[in-house]
Write a protein that holds these residues in place. Structure first.
Motif, short mmCIF file in Angstrom:
data_model
loop_
_atom_site.label_atom_id
_atom_site.label_comp_id
_atom_site.label_asym_id
_atom_site.label_seq_id
_atom_site.Cartn_x
_atom_site.Cartn_y
_atom_site.Cartn_z
N ALA A 79 1.41 -0.40 0.25
CA ALA A 79 1.89 0.61 -0.70
C ALA A 79 3.35 0.41 -1.06
N CYS A 109 11.21 6.00 -1.47
CA CYS A 109 10.25 6.65 -2.36
C CYS A 109 9.20 7.41 -1.57
N SER A 124 6.34 6.18 -0.38
CA SER A 124 4.96 5.71 -0.58
C SER A 124 4.28 5.42 0.74
N GLU A 177 3.13 8.62 2.44
CA GLU A 177 2.00 9.21 1.73
C GLU A 177 0.72 8.40 1.92
N SER A 178 0.86 7.09 2.02
CA SER A 178 -0.34 6.26 2.12
C SER A 178 -0.94 6.33 3.51
N PRO A 195 1.54 3.55 -9.09
CA PRO A 195 2.28 4.41 -8.14
C PRO A 195 3.56 3.74 -7.62
N GLN A 196 3.55 2.44 -7.52
CA GLN A 196 4.75 1.77 -7.00
C GLN A 196 5.93 1.87 -7.96
N ARG A 199 3.94 13.08 -9.17
CA ARG A 199 2.87 12.13 -8.89
C ARG A 199 1.88 12.18 -10.04
#
Lengths: 146, 372
Positions: free
Chosen positions: A71, A105, A107, A110-111, B63-64, B161
């Motif tokens: 991610a 960020c 990510s 969240e992942s 998303p990245q 998001r």
């Protein structure tokens, strides 16, 4: 001629009105924090660099699925794990975060489906050496438990 | 006493402004051909902090790429993220819960006020007044604290998001926002007394850098630059998106076209943003902040999509060309300051250098957003 003096008068009045504002502000309490002597506590949701979450036995929750690694937009995360004989889950052996590339960020957090990552509240991270920003999260977890 | 050098009418020299902080933050260089204190010709040189944001958009998955948008304009980051998430949602057909859209609008407007406050402080400081900057930053701090408590960061938020939000707002935020609105209104009166009414300030800006409607149209200017020249265009009103049609607000327009008009438009925009925040908090519906059905992997069907939003700096557009894979084929970002800045080259001719810098301040430039 009359407008000339009127202009001067209204101009002077406008300056005094402005000065009144600054004069009042002068007696208001200070709102700044004297940083090195006082520090602020970070809010609950503050996003610092990531940190591993441990289970009751003090071991990381991570099962080395690699979702956070995939991610991450900047490829900050390197992780490795082994599967001990007779065990069902993998065990984390290495988790390196390259904070020089991280843009916070979130990510990775969240992942994660296994509640293994969280944000730290650390923000005093200045250093002159690049190596100081390559964090070994597993090592940090062990240090925390010492 | 030596007498000043007498310049011949055709005798010019080149003055290099920058490449750092001319009147803004970021790296911009202006090559000015001067005759004494008068500008004969100017050329803005950009690209010092080009970071290939558009190319990154093509290489990263959807998303990245989210966090890149907030790095374009560090003062009004949320508006840019809003444009990006809206276009991807449009392309992928993701439904956004109503509560999420309301929170987005509230956040974007708060960010707009914060951005305008910083501009206000920096602009007045360019003209030589220091106190207003401190007062403006104090008010801005309240907004940043509110946004930090919800989003987790103070400047480069990664909060929106696809389909919703990163996390929900709580009662603390709503209370803080409700307390903030009357305080900010009081502050606006204070700024009015301190700066807007000030004779020195007015004399410097009235009639400074007159921009005609045609010039603004020619360069594609937006935001207060266009609205200060009598062009009544605001994406929120003219091409409504998100939940903006639900809000009752006005678009301030001035017809003078000088720096004071641009200043007045922005000061009034803050009041309008406060009105939107107030209405948003009143109407805020309950419900989820993420849709129930959200695709795990975002792969919009092949096609060409566009979405414009009104950010603090003007109309920002995102054009997304998808080929059906998990990365975009092309992601074009139309940045408002890029258009606004290029007015400067043509319009500053014949101006004195101090007036030109006041003019540049009134354009509200954020250089990372131009270079992107």
């Amino acid at each position: 001629m009359v407008t000339y003096f009127k202009d001067i008068y209204s101009g002077l009045v406008s300056l005094f009105i402005g000065m009144e504002v600054t004069f009042k502000e002068f007696f208001k309490p200070t709102v700044t924090v004297q940083y090195p002597y006082e520090t602020l506590t970070m809010t609950e949701r503050y996003r610092g660099h990531v940190e591993l979450i441990e289970n009751d036995e003090g071991k990381p929750n991570c099962i080395v699925c690699g979702l956070c690694q995939r991610a991450c937009p900047s490829a900050c995360i390197t992780l490795a794990g082994v599967k001990p004989e007779g065990e069902k889950k993998k065990v984390l052996t290495k988790y390196i975060l390259d904070f020089t590339r991280c843009s916070l960020c979130g990510s990775c957090v969240e992942s994660c489906n296994f509640n293994a990552l969280e944000f730290s509240k650390e923000y005093n991270l200045a250093s002159t050496r690049r190596e100081d920003f390559i964090f070994d999260l597993l090592q940090r977890l062990e240090d925390r438990n010492k | 006493m030596s007498s000043p050098i007498q310049l011949q009418p055709d005798e010019t020299f080149v003055l290099n402004v920058g490449p750092q902080h001319p009147a803004t933050h970021g790296v911009l260089r202006v090559k000015m051909e001067m005759n004494g204190e008068y500008i004969v010709d100017a050329e803005t040189v950009i690209g010092y902090i080009h970071r290939m944001h558009e190319k990154m958009g093509e290489n990263k998955t959807y998303p990245q790429y989210l966090m890149n948008l907030s790095r374009m304009d560090y003062l009004g980051a949320l508006g840019y993220s809003h444009g990006h998430v809206l276009v991807v949602e449009k392309a992928a057909g993701i439904e956004v819960p109503e509560r999420a859209e309301y929170i987005r609008a509230i956040m974007v407007e708060l960010n707009r006020v914060a951005s305008h406050l910083f501009w206000f402080g920096a602009f007045v400081m360019d003209l030589g007044g220091f106190s207003p900057l401190m007062y403006a930053l104090q008010d801005r701090e309240y907004i940043l604290d509110m946004l930090e408590a919800v989003t987790g960061s103070r400047l480069t938020y990664c909060y929106f998001r696809f389909g919703g939000l990163y996390n929900d707002i709580d009662d603390d935020f709503i209370d803080a926002a409700r307390r903030f609105i009357p305080r900010m209104r009081k502050s606006l009166i204070k700024y009015d007394k301190l700066v807007t009414g000030n004779i020195i300030f007015r004399k410097r800006l009235e009639g400074n850098a007159l921009l005609s409607k045609e010039t603004c149209r020619k360069y594609g200017a937006s935001s207060a630059v266009a609205r200060g020249s009598g062009i009544n265009f605001d994406v929120r009103k003219n091409e409504p998106y998100s939940v903006y049609p639900d809000f009752d607000f006005d678009v301030p327009v001035y017809h003078e076209g000088d720096s004071l008009a641009r200043y007045m438009v922005r000061m009034e925009e803050m009041e309008q943003s406060l009105r939107i925040i107030e209405q948003g908090l009143d109407k805020l519906p309950d419900g989820p902040i993420m849709p129930k059905k959200k695709p795990k992997l975002i792969k919009p069907p092949a096609g060409d999509y566009y979405q414009a939003v009104e950010t603090a700096r003007g109309s920002f557009g995102v054009r997304l060309v998808s080929d059906g894979t998990k990365t975009p084929y092309r992601l074009k970002l139309r940045s408002p300051t890029y258009s606004n800045m290029h007015l400067f080259d043509e319009s500053c001719r014949g101006m004195m250098i101090m007036d030109a810098l006041a003019f540049m301040g009134s354009l509200d430039l954020v250089i990372p957003e131009i270079d992107r």
